[in-house]
Scaffold this motif. Structure first.
Motif, PDB file in Angstrom:
ATOM      1  N   ALA A 108       2.642  -6.534   0.957  1.00 14.72           N
ATOM      2  CA  ALA A 108       1.232  -6.912   0.822  1.00 14.72           C
ATOM      3  C   ALA A 108       0.427  -6.429   2.031  1.00 14.72           C
ATOM      4  O   ALA A 108      -0.674  -5.871   1.873  1.00 14.72           O
ATOM      5  CB  ALA A 108       1.099  -8.415   0.661  1.00 14.72           C
ATOM      6  N   LYS A 109       0.967  -6.624   3.228  1.00 12.85           N
ATOM      7  CA  LYS A 109       0.270  -6.162   4.440  1.00 12.85           C
ATOM      8  C   LYS A 109       0.177  -4.648   4.471  1.00 12.85           C
ATOM      9  O   LYS A 109      -0.825  -4.074   4.883  1.00 12.85           O
ATOM     10  CB  LYS A 109       0.996  -6.667   5.691  1.00 12.85           C
ATOM     11  N   LEU A 110       1.238  -3.992   4.016  1.00 10.99           N
ATOM     12  CA  LEU A 110       1.246  -2.531   3.974  1.00 10.99           C
ATOM     13  C   LEU A 110       0.179  -2.011   3.025  1.00 10.99           C
ATOM     14  O   LEU A 110      -0.584  -1.106   3.356  1.00 10.99           O
ATOM     15  CB  LEU A 110       2.644  -2.051   3.553  1.00 10.99           C
ATOM     16  N   LYS A 111       0.094  -2.618   1.850  1.00  3.85           N
ATOM     17  CA  LYS A 111      -0.923  -2.204   0.869  1.00  3.85           C
ATOM     18  C   LYS A 111      -2.326  -2.502   1.373  1.00  3.85           C
ATOM     19  O   LYS A 111      -3.250  -1.723   1.165  1.00  3.85           O
ATOM     20  CB  LYS A 111      -0.670  -2.894  -0.468  1.00  3.85           C
ATOM     21  N   LYS A 112      -2.488  -3.647   2.053  1.00  2.37           N
ATOM     22  CA  LYS A 112      -3.800  -3.987   2.604  1.00  2.37           C
ATOM     23  C   LYS A 112      -4.208  -2.984   3.660  1.00  2.37           C
ATOM     24  O   LYS A 112      -5.385  -2.586   3.727  1.00  2.37           O
ATOM     25  CB  LYS A 112      -3.760  -5.402   3.188  1.00  2.37           C
ATOM     26  N   LEU A 113      -3.286  -2.551   4.466  1.00  3.14           N
ATOM     27  CA  LEU A 113      -3.588  -1.559   5.502  1.00  3.14           C
ATOM     28  C   LEU A 113      -3.964  -0.222   4.877  1.00  3.14           C
ATOM     29  O   LEU A 113      -4.882   0.448   5.347  1.00  3.14           O
ATOM     30  CB  LEU A 113      -2.378  -1.397   6.424  1.00  3.14           C
TER      31      LEU A 113
END
Length: 115
Positions: A108-113
């Protein structure tokens, strides 16, 4: 989707590369702390030993990389090292490492970044 996958791959590779750089720098900083705290002994070893690298490694239990970094550092720079400055840099790098690990551990953090 192919572009997003590519961006994710690039971000993961760059993050892993940065983690490697952080680990290398943290290792050097740990060696600098040891040298700073034992400055007189380090200077004595450098001045008196024919082979100072193995002497530093055995005396302080440091790695070859750390010993080489200490030997490449000019003595006047070694004397100017401040423990608080080194520890501050260590703290900053540790925080950055934790942030990167958090990103790599969470899709999720990777996609948000990427977003």
């Amino acid at each position: 989707q192919a572009w997003l996958d590519h961006r994710q791959d690039v971000l993961v590779k760059a993050s892993r590369n940065r983690l490697g750089e952080i680990a290398d720098r943290l290792e050097l900083l740990a060696g600098y702390i040891i040298a700073y705290l034992n400055l007189d002994e380090v200077i004595r070893i450098i001045r008196t030993e024919d082979e100072p690298k193995p002497a530093l490694m055995s005396r302080f239990g440091i790695s070859e990389t750390q010993a080489e970094a200490i030997l490449e550092l000019k003595l006047r720079h070694l004397a100017k090292l401040e423990e608080m400055k080194i520890r501050g840099e260590q703290d900053e790098l540790a925080k950055e490492r934790e942030k990167i690990l958090g990103i790599l551990d969470s899709k999720a953090k990777l996609k948000k970044l990427i977003k």
